[in-house]
Design a protein around this motif. Structure first.
Motif, short mmCIF file in Angstrom:
data_model
loop_
_atom_site.label_atom_id
_atom_site.label_comp_id
_atom_site.label_asym_id
_atom_site.label_seq_id
_atom_site.Cartn_x
_atom_site.Cartn_y
_atom_site.Cartn_z
N PHE A 64 -12.24 -5.98 -0.68
CA PHE A 64 -11.38 -4.70 -1.33
C PHE A 64 -10.19 -5.52 -1.64
CE2 PHE A 64 -8.86 -1.07 -2.20
CZ PHE A 64 -9.70 -0.28 -3.06
N ALA A 65 -9.62 -5.21 -2.90
CA ALA A 65 -8.27 -5.74 -2.82
C ALA A 65 -7.16 -4.46 -3.48
CB ALA A 65 -8.11 -6.76 -4.32
N LEU A 66 -6.14 -4.22 -2.38
CA LEU A 66 -5.39 -3.24 -2.50
C LEU A 66 -4.05 -3.70 -3.35
CD1 LEU A 66 -4.36 -0.40 -1.57
CD2 LEU A 66 -3.26 -1.32 0.19
N LEU A 67 -4.18 -3.07 -4.75
CA LEU A 67 -3.02 -3.41 -5.65
C LEU A 67 -2.04 -2.43 -5.73
CD1 LEU A 67 -6.05 -4.62 -8.46
CD2 LEU A 67 -5.08 -5.77 -6.86
N LEU B 108 -14.84 -6.58 -11.81
CA LEU B 108 -14.57 -5.77 -10.85
C LEU B 108 -15.03 -4.34 -11.05
CD1 LEU B 108 -10.77 -6.78 -9.91
CD2 LEU B 108 -12.93 -7.13 -8.69
N PRO B 109 -15.49 -3.56 -10.22
CA PRO B 109 -16.00 -2.02 -10.63
C PRO B 109 -14.65 -1.09 -11.24
CG PRO B 109 -15.77 -2.46 -8.17
CD PRO B 109 -15.46 -3.71 -8.84
N ALA C 135 -5.14 2.64 -9.15
CA ALA C 135 -5.12 3.13 -10.36
C ALA C 135 -4.21 2.35 -11.26
CB ALA C 135 -4.90 4.71 -10.57
N GLU C 136 -4.35 2.74 -12.62
CA GLU C 136 -3.60 1.87 -13.55
C GLU C 136 -1.94 2.48 -13.43
OE1 GLU C 136 -3.97 2.63 -17.78
OE2 GLU C 136 -5.37 4.47 -17.33
N GLN C 137 -1.14 1.50 -13.80
CA GLN C 137 0.48 1.69 -13.67
C GLN C 137 0.82 1.19 -14.99
OE1 GLN C 137 2.16 0.41 -10.16
NE2 GLN C 137 0.33 0.71 -8.92
N ASP C 138 1.87 1.78 -15.44
CA ASP C 138 2.92 1.19 -16.43
C ASP C 138 3.49 0.12 -16.35
OD1 ASP C 138 5.01 2.07 -15.21
OD2 ASP C 138 5.22 4.09 -16.23
N ALA C 139 4.36 -0.48 -17.04
CA ALA C 139 5.09 -1.56 -17.07
C ALA C 139 6.07 -1.64 -15.82
CB ALA C 139 5.82 -2.16 -18.10
N THR D 34 -9.18 2.87 -13.13
CA THR D 34 -8.74 2.76 -11.68
C THR D 34 -9.88 1.56 -11.16
OG1 THR D 34 -8.71 3.64 -9.68
CG2 THR D 34 -10.24 4.59 -10.77
N LEU D 35 -9.53 0.83 -10.28
CA LEU D 35 -10.28 -0.11 -9.53
C LEU D 35 -10.54 0.42 -7.98
CD1 LEU D 35 -8.94 -3.38 -10.40
CD2 LEU D 35 -10.93 -2.40 -11.35
#
Length: 813
Positions: free
Chosen positions: A397-400, A251-252, A316-320, A308-309
């Protein structure tokens, strides 16, 4: 899509970066949400207006520009000292730059933001923490109160501490107001309440160390200041990132951060977002969830960033726990290169399933276009995101994340990021789509794009006048002028699409950066972060043009809106107003003269319709020494710029009255706005004859008198009535400025691609007839996207074929 075996291709990015030298020591980067050492004390005091409602809570909002100003706010309550003074003590990382602003909570519990003295929004204040810090701020007014005192201004120079040379394109912040330094380092901030203000100079690309200094502002006066900044060396930083084991491969992955090289535009792109996904550096996948990126970053500076993707907000990256992750890295001042190795915990909150968007494009689409998706959050559209090509005419596109409180998400598709604003390249039907968000398992939203708004391949053949052609010398200008006021979202594709101008067989591209302009009470011209390419963007575009073999021309423009006549009519225009106007235009012209000199741009074009009332004889109320003022300005430009100076002369209503000072310039750009016919049925032959006659009888004598090369600059809309210079709109003639690329298209204007094609055909045939003309430029070209709309842009229209035909023959290509 993954279950069906569809391959996700990484979006196009930079060449694979070189790895850091063997033995480079990894440097740990610390999430900003965790403990950071060393920390230092910062005291923030604020004076509020005396007319503030008493007894209300005062707050300080610390803002996160990487995620988006409204989306990760940390609030600190201010303690009251007396009725108009409040304060707070904060513990902040040493070397950090705090972005903050003040709000109060009214009796109904609503937050009321501070504003500038003119009622404009306060984006944020800056506090540079280089040790124990103390700052005294002053709130000019609130959203719901009036300004009670006179204001003053700051002005000065920001220079390199080692060389004394002015530094351009620095962000200067004082009292919550922002401006940029000019090419010589000069800046000015008006409308500041009297008192002591801290001035912060911030290098948006990180080239210089952040600098702060206090200055006392007096009412109705200008306070001079001098800022000296230290240049930082660049360090090669390699980020090596491991994604979670369950991540889809290749993934980009992008790096979103607080500096321009990390995608921050420092402008509001929509919904308070500053980061542009297509401007963020992209990682190279190395397999097994490992990604690598090497980038030059300034030593000793603070880097706030995340992986981020999507962009800084979406994916964007997230914590646990699903919270926002924002990392912080201070690059060691002594480092030459080093490596950062990090692990991403995830991009989704616990128990959240992704929503896949699978878009299959059936609509005719220009080759090379990219499909974007744009999401609406509440009532605000956030910046569009590039989708991932998975097959021919198919995008995904995957919305995460992040987790949203709403049940349904509104979204739309567009081409090349042109989803919002007046120049839309979205779907025509449906213009909006909706996706459910509350799903326990992953879901796929399958969409079929049948039609793009304002884009259809013309079904009629392009016709040209097959006249004998005199091949011109290499100095002949065959050019395209970029539309002014381009949105920052257009920049990545505008710079890439310079190749499209080459395909027109052009040899020249005219860049039109703009400054915003207000008319009252006194004129003020200043760079715009939102609607014009910044210094580095313009620099990159000019360099790219030269690499492609195009001659760059710089034609800076004042943004007076679609109808400059209205701007001038609203101005006070007394003696003091005119004095300020000439001072402001001088600063504008010299800024771009310096830029053109530094970049080696061969032609600088000034003048044009926007300044016509300020030219000798242009207005009854102008100063008596107007001719001398213009001559002095041209002399100053000559001292700072050794290229050719062009002057843009409007030619409308068959009149051409150039001022005497034009004998001091090198080239005349004739801004053609004269009708080629008196009725819509005028034939191509009649238009050609009319244009040739006007050139011979009206223009040629003036050209001989001045002894300067003349280049025709024409920007005709593809709308019925363009050839008569009267586009019917509600019973009156609509100025062409309302149909410039990037302007909202007025309802009821009739599209007419054939008329635009014939006008350009007639004009170019007339240029061919008059071999004393030195060139032809098609104005108002939309460089970001092809549209078959009513605008002046020929991109994607039959008129482009006319340019290609004539440019090729006139240049012997």
């Amino acid at each position: 899509l993954a279950a069906c075996g569809v391959q996700i291709q990484a979006a196009p990015g930079p060449d694979a970066p070189a790895t850091s030298p063997a033995g480079a020591a990894p440097v740990a980067a610390t999430p900003a949400s965790g403990p950071i050492q060393p920390v230092t004390d910062a005291l923030i005091w604020v004076e509020i207006p005396a007319n503030t409602p008493p007894g209300e809570q005062m707050l300080l909002e610390a803002l996160d520009e990487v995620t988006g100003l409204p989306y990760n706010i940390t609030t600190t309550e201010l303690r009251q000292v007396d009725p108009t003074h409040f304060g707070a003590a904060l513990r902040l990382p040493h070397g950090s730059v705090l972005r903050y602003r003040f709000v109060r909570v009214d009796a109904s519990g609503q937050r009321v933001a501070e504003t500038a003295s003119d009622g404009g929004a306060i984006r944020y204040r800056l506090l540079y923490v280089d040790g124990p810090s103390e700052v005294h701020d002053i709130v000019a007014r609130w959203q719901d109160t009036e300004l009670q005192s006179a204001t003053g201004r700051l002005q000065g120079l920001a220079v390199d501490a080692a060389t004394g040379v002015g530094i351009p394109d620095l962000l200067i912040v004082a009292g919550g107001q922002h401006t940029l330094t000019r090419a010589d380092g000069f800046f000015a901030l008006a409308g500041l309440p009297p008192g002591t203000h801290q001035i912060t100079a911030y290098s948006m690309d990180g080239r210089y160390q952040t600098f702060k200094q206090n200055a006392r502002v007096a009412a109705d006066a200008a306070t001079p200041v001098s800022l000296q900044l230290t240049e930082l060396k660049q360090v090669e930083v390699t980020f090596v990132v491991t994604l979670p084991e369950d991540s889809l491969p290749d993934l980009p992955l992008r790096l979103a951060g607080n500096l321009r090289p990390l995608g921050n535009t420092f402008a509001d792109l929509g919904g308070g977002i500053s980061g542009l996904a297509s401007g963020m550096p992209i990682f190279t996948p190395e397999g097994d969830g490992l990604y690598r990126l090497t980038i030059s970053l300034p030593a000793g500076s603070e880097i706030l960033y995340k992986y981020t993707l999507g962009d800084g907000y979406w994916n964007a990256e997230q914590d646990a726990e699903g919270g926002v992750t924002l990392r912080r890295l201070v690059i060691p001042a002594t480092a030459r290169s080093f490596e950062v190795r990090e692990q991403v915990e995830g991009f989704m909150a616990p128990n959240q399933a992704p929503v896949w968007f699978d878009a299959q494009v059936h609509a005719p689409t220009p080759p090379g276009d990219e499909v974007y998706i744009q999401f609406q959050l509440g009532s605000r559209w956030l910046p569009p995101l590039p989708m991932w090509p998975v097959a021919e005419n198919r995008w995904a596109f995957a919305l995460l994340g992040p987790t949203l409180p709403q049940e349904t998400l509104t979204y739309r598709y567009c081409r090349n990021g042109q989803c919002g604003g007046p120049a839309l390249a979205t779907e025509s039907e449906p213009d909006l789509r909706y996706a459910p968000l509350r799903n326990a398992e992953s879901m796929v939203q399958s969409d079929h794009i049948q039609h793009w708004l304002d884009y259809n391949r013309p079904t009629f053949a392009t016709t040209v006048l097959d006249n004998p052609v005199t091949v011109r010398p290499a100095s002949f200008v065959a050019g395209v002028q970029w539309a002014g006021g381009a949105d920052r979202l257009a920049e990545p594709h505008a710079f890439t699409n310079l190749n499209d101008i080459l395909e027109l067989k052009a040899n020249t591209v005219v860049f039109t950066p703009g400054w915003a302009a207000v008319a009252t009470p006194f004129p003020r011209f200043e760079p715009s972060l939102s609607n014009s390419p910044g210094w580095p963007g313009l620099e990159a575009a000019s360099l790219r043009a030269v690499q492609l073999g195009l001659r760059p021309v710089l034609q800076p423009q004042l943004d007076l809106g679609p109808d400059p006549a209205q701007w001038w009519a609203a101005a006070d225009r007394d003696a003091a107003w005119w004095q300020v106007w000439f001072e402001q235009y001088r600063a504008f012209a010299l800024h771009y003269a310096d830029f053109a000199q530094q970049q080696g741009i061969p032609i600088l074009a000034l003048g044009g319709q926007a300044v016509a009332p300020a030219l000798p004889g242009g207005a009854d109320d102008q100063p008596a020494d107007t001719p001398q003022r213009w001559q002095r300005l041209l002399d100053e430009v000559r001292l700072r710029y050794d290229g050719q100076i062009a002057w843009v002369v409007p030619f409308e209503n068959e009149e051409l009255n150039p001022p005497a000072f034009l004998k001091s310039v090198d080239i005349i750009l004739l801004e053609w706005a004269t009708p080629l016919g008196t009725w819509e049925g005028t034939t191509l032959s009649e238009m050609h004859s009319r244009a040739s006659q006007l050139l011979r009888q009206q223009v040629r004598p003036v050209q001989q008198e001045l002894g300067k090369p003349f280049v025709l600059l024409a920007a005709y809309p593809s709308a019925t009535g363009g050839l008569t210079n009267c586009i019917d709109y509600e019973g009156s003639c609509l100025p062409f400025g309302y149909l410039a690329a990037g302007q909202a298209e007025p309802a009821g204007v009739q599209l007419n691609l054939g008329e635009q094609m014939e006008v350009y055909n007639a004009l170019l045939a007339a240029v061919n007839d008059n071999d004393w003309l030195a060139g032809f430029i098609s104005g108002g070209y939309n460089p970001a996207v092809a549209l078959t709309d009513t605008s002046t842009s020929v991109n994607g229209k039959p008129a482009a074929d006319v340019l290609r035909f004539w440019f090729g023959r006139l240049l012997g290509r």
